[in-house]
Enzyme design. Structure first.
Site, PDB file in Angstrom:
ATOM      1  N   GLU A 180      46.094  20.134  30.649  1.00  0.00           N
ATOM      2  CA  GLU A 180      46.134  19.770  32.244  1.00  0.00           C
ATOM      3  C   GLU A 180      44.832  19.642  32.674  1.00  0.00           C
ATOM      4  O   GLU A 180      43.855  20.615  32.730  1.00  0.00           O
ATOM      5  CB  GLU A 180      47.049  20.360  32.847  1.00  0.00           C
ATOM      6  CG  GLU A 180      47.166  19.901  34.368  1.00  0.00           C
ATOM      7  CD  GLU A 180      48.090  20.767  35.093  1.00  0.00           C
ATOM      8  OE1 GLU A 180      48.288  20.489  36.282  1.00  0.00           O
ATOM      9  OE2 GLU A 180      48.270  21.970  34.769  1.00  0.00           O
ATOM     10  N   LYS A 225      51.695  13.245  37.202  1.00  0.00           N
ATOM     11  CA  LYS A 225      52.482  14.400  37.396  1.00  0.00           C
ATOM     12  C   LYS A 225      53.478  14.070  38.402  1.00  0.00           C
ATOM     13  O   LYS A 225      52.976  13.749  39.501  1.00  0.00           O
ATOM     14  CB  LYS A 225      51.532  15.614  37.768  1.00  0.00           C
ATOM     15  CG  LYS A 225      52.317  16.956  37.640  1.00  0.00           C
ATOM     16  CD  LYS A 225      51.130  17.968  37.823  1.00  0.00           C
ATOM     17  CE  LYS A 225      51.943  19.454  37.942  1.00  0.00           C
ATOM     18  NZ  LYS A 225      50.948  20.609  37.829  1.00  0.00           N
ATOM     19  N   CYS A 273      52.706  20.631  33.202  1.00  0.00           N
ATOM     20  CA  CYS A 273      52.820  21.985  33.921  1.00  0.00           C
ATOM     21  C   CYS A 273      54.009  22.005  34.494  1.00  0.00           C
ATOM     22  O   CYS A 273      55.148  22.142  33.924  1.00  0.00           O
ATOM     23  CB  CYS A 273      51.711  22.186  34.692  1.00  0.00           C
ATOM     24  SG  CYS A 273      51.221  23.991  34.677  1.00  0.00           S
ATOM     25  N   GLY A 308      33.527  58.357  37.695  1.00  0.00           N
ATOM     26  CA  GLY A 308      35.000  58.065  37.829  1.00  0.00           C
ATOM     27  C   GLY A 308      35.506  57.018  36.969  1.00  0.00           C
ATOM     28  O   GLY A 308      34.835  56.218  36.361  1.00  0.00           O
ATOM     29  N   SER A 354      34.704  52.729  37.907  1.00  0.00           N
ATOM     30  CA  SER A 354      33.219  52.590  37.243  1.00  0.00           C
ATOM     31  C   SER A 354      33.441  52.426  35.727  1.00  0.00           C
ATOM     32  O   SER A 354      32.716  51.692  35.031  1.00  0.00           O
ATOM     33  CB  SER A 354      32.354  53.214  38.116  1.00  0.00           C
ATOM     34  OG  SER A 354      32.130  54.585  37.587  1.00  0.00           O
ATOM     35  N   LYS A 374      38.671  43.480  56.131  1.00  0.00           N
ATOM     36  CA  LYS A 374      37.951  43.829  55.147  1.00  0.00           C
ATOM     37  C   LYS A 374      38.037  42.886  53.563  1.00  0.00           C
ATOM     38  O   LYS A 374      37.100  42.485  53.105  1.00  0.00           O
ATOM     39  CB  LYS A 374      38.176  45.328  54.680  1.00  0.00           C
ATOM     40  CG  LYS A 374      37.473  46.294  55.560  1.00  0.00           C
ATOM     41  CD  LYS A 374      37.657  47.738  54.880  1.00  0.00           C
ATOM     42  CE  LYS A 374      37.200  48.930  55.913  1.00  0.00           C
ATOM     43  NZ  LYS A 374      37.350  50.147  55.068  1.00  0.00           N
TER      44      LYS A 374
END
Length: 528
Positions: A41, A108, A144, A281, A284, A499
């Site tokens: 596509e 489509k 699709c 940790g 990371s 955030k």
């Protein structure tokens, strides 16, 4: 007929480069005596092109390239995706080409407008089911979403289609391939018709397309499957056994998706090297391992930035990881920088107990250092936060959230451990101690993640139901979770929306990732 499914890795907007790749695959297919080669596509312009579709010169360039492809189809037939237009608008389209002639175009019909899809924003709906005759075969073509709906294949059959070809750009999330197989197998069996499904492969911003193009016979049996997460040419010839590539276990599949997503984001955006803050940790460590497998060890730099709260074991774990991966390892202590900040803020902070503000200074200093290295050397900063932390806002704006790409953004913490354990089965790169020790940000004495968050085994289950299944707090409590924990988690998730809007893009691997999948208002007083 001898049919080839060419699942290629396109780049959005690189119309010239995509067209060259298409022509190269046509030439390769011709050498194999292929009758018909099929491309995904919107192969010419890349998927999803988003607001590039509002630019007329983008549409015209894509149409010009379609005709370049037509000129290269001597003695072969081709089906490929492009953007068509008429006076009513533009269409997500499949061009049908045979022996240097564009013999038809299909538009489509079913335009997805959910999750990551916004096709109704740009495209007009097609109105007509079409069947084309190619090399003596009647072929129904759809795109699709058309095969996920109820009626398109039925209408193809009513028009006499003996083969169905679906060109697709279906984004990855884990277990998605089984959904596709079930849908297509049922369509083939219900309508007694073989189906050829050609999917896109490659990374595009937060999306990864996993390929795994498939062929089903008319009773719904899988008789061919291309590679997953790689470009491939899957060839079918009647009476000849086709290749069926194995689908890996969940952890391996997710890891390969993350590797492909990082590789394509970095290289397609013209970066060559990445820099990662190594803490010792698990997050990371896994991020650095993915980056190394994606880009090569010479293109990954790990930076260890200890404060007075950083343990010796964290230094050992970070250094051991870098050694095992063979990446460059840099140590930049932040104690003196932190003291300078504290002295500068001493007057304003006087008489106020130390709290999260002083903790977050450390994260922001580290973010500054990584961005300085990025500016100086052209590195892309990879952030290391996982979905559990990002969900709850357990991350520092302009600190550990600062960077250009977030590989683990959609990977819950418990899944981080599982994927890391799988990767270590290949060869041990992540130190064993990283798996054993309690997760900690090390921003104050004896700090543990569980000081702020519920245990990750509980947290991730709550987040799954709240984020991916849209359960309310009361519904979560009715499932057996403790009321106090549920209310705390729900509140943290809701408060952290502002955030998340400022976080870098990251790779989608779950059915509902933050961003296009989950679009919540920042200003929101609804009680969940």
């Amino acid at each position: 007929m001898k049919i080839a499914l060419a699942q290629i890795n396109t780049t959005v907007g690189d119309i010239r480069g995509n067209t060259k790749k298409i022509i190269d695959y046509i030439d390769a297919a011709r050498k194999l005596n292929i009758d018909l080669v099929v491309f995904p596509e919107l192969a010419i312009c890349g998927y999803p092109p988003e607001d590039l579709l509002l630019k007329n010169n983008f549409i015209e360039s894509n149409l010009h390239s379609l005709h370049d492809v037509v000129d290269k189809t001597e003695n072969i037939a081709v089906i490929l995706g492009f953007v068509d237009k008429d006076r009513d608008g533009i269409y997500n389209s499949a061009g049908v080409i045979q022996d240097k002639k564009l013999i038809g175009v299909y538009h489509k019909i079913l335009l997805p407008n959910y999750g990551v899809f916004d096709e109704k924003r740009y495209f007009k709906e097609g109105k007509e089911v079409k069947v084309f005759e190619i090399s003596g075969e009647k072929i129904g073509i759809n795109i699709c979403e058309d095969i996920w709906g109820n009626d398109i294949v039925k209408y193809d059959r009513e028009k006499g289609a003996e083969i169905i070809i679906n060109i697709s750009a279906s984004p990855y999330h884990y277990k998605k391939i089984k959904e596709r197989e079930n849908i297509i197998s049922n369509k083939a069996r219900n309508y007694n018709v073989p189906i050829f499904y050609c999917n896109l492969v490659g990374g595009q911003d937060e999306l990864v397309f996993d390929g795994a193009s498939m062929i089903f016979d008319k009773v719904g049996n899988l008789i061919g499957r291309a590679k997953q997460f790689e470009e491939d040419l899957l060839v079918y010839e009647d009476g000849v056994n086709c290749r069926i590539e194995k689908i890996p276990d969940e952890e391996e599949e997710i890891y390969k998706a993350l590797v492909l997503g990082v590789r394509d984001y970095v290289f397609k955006n013209n970066f060559r090297k990445v820099v990662i803050g190594l803490s010792g940790g698990i997050d990371s460590s896994l991020t650095a391992t993915i980056a190394t497998d994606a880009l090569g060890r010479k293109n990954v730099v790990g930076v260890f930035m200890p404060s007075k709260y950083t343990s010796d074991q964290s230094r050992i774990d970070a250094e051991t990881l870098a050694h095992n991966l063979g990446i460059k390892f840099v140590t930049i202590p932040i104690n003196s920088i932190l003291q300078t900040y504290l002295i500068a803020l001493d007057k304003e902070f006087a008489g106020i107990k130390r709290d999260i503000a002083e903790e977050n200074l450390q994260a922001r200093i580290r973010g500054n250092i990584l961005m300085a290295l990025s500016n100086k050397f052209g590195y892309l900063v990879l952030t290391t936060g996982n979905k559990s932390e990002i969900s709850c806002g357990y991350a520092t704006l302009y600190g550990d959230m600062a960077g250009g790409f977030a590989p683990l953004k959609d990977v819950p913490k418990t899944l981080v451990y599982r994927v890391a354990e799988w990767r270590n089965e290949i060869n041990t790169v992540i130190p064993e101690n990283v798996f054993i020790k309690a997760p900690t940000a090390e921003l104050k004495e004896n700090q543990k993640d569980e000081d702020t968050l519920p245990p990750y085994e509980i947290l991730d289950r709550i987040l799954y139901y709240y984020i991916e299944k849209d359960k309310s707090a009361e519904e979560l409590i009715s499932l057996g979770f403790e009321r106090e924990i549920v209310l705390k988690v729900v509140s943290m998730v809701d408060r952290a929306e502002y955030k998340r809007r400022q976080s870098p893009p990251g790779i989608k691997i779950t059915p509902k990732a933050f961003g296009k999948d989950r679009r919540m208002p920042i200003t929101n007083k609804f009680a969940n």
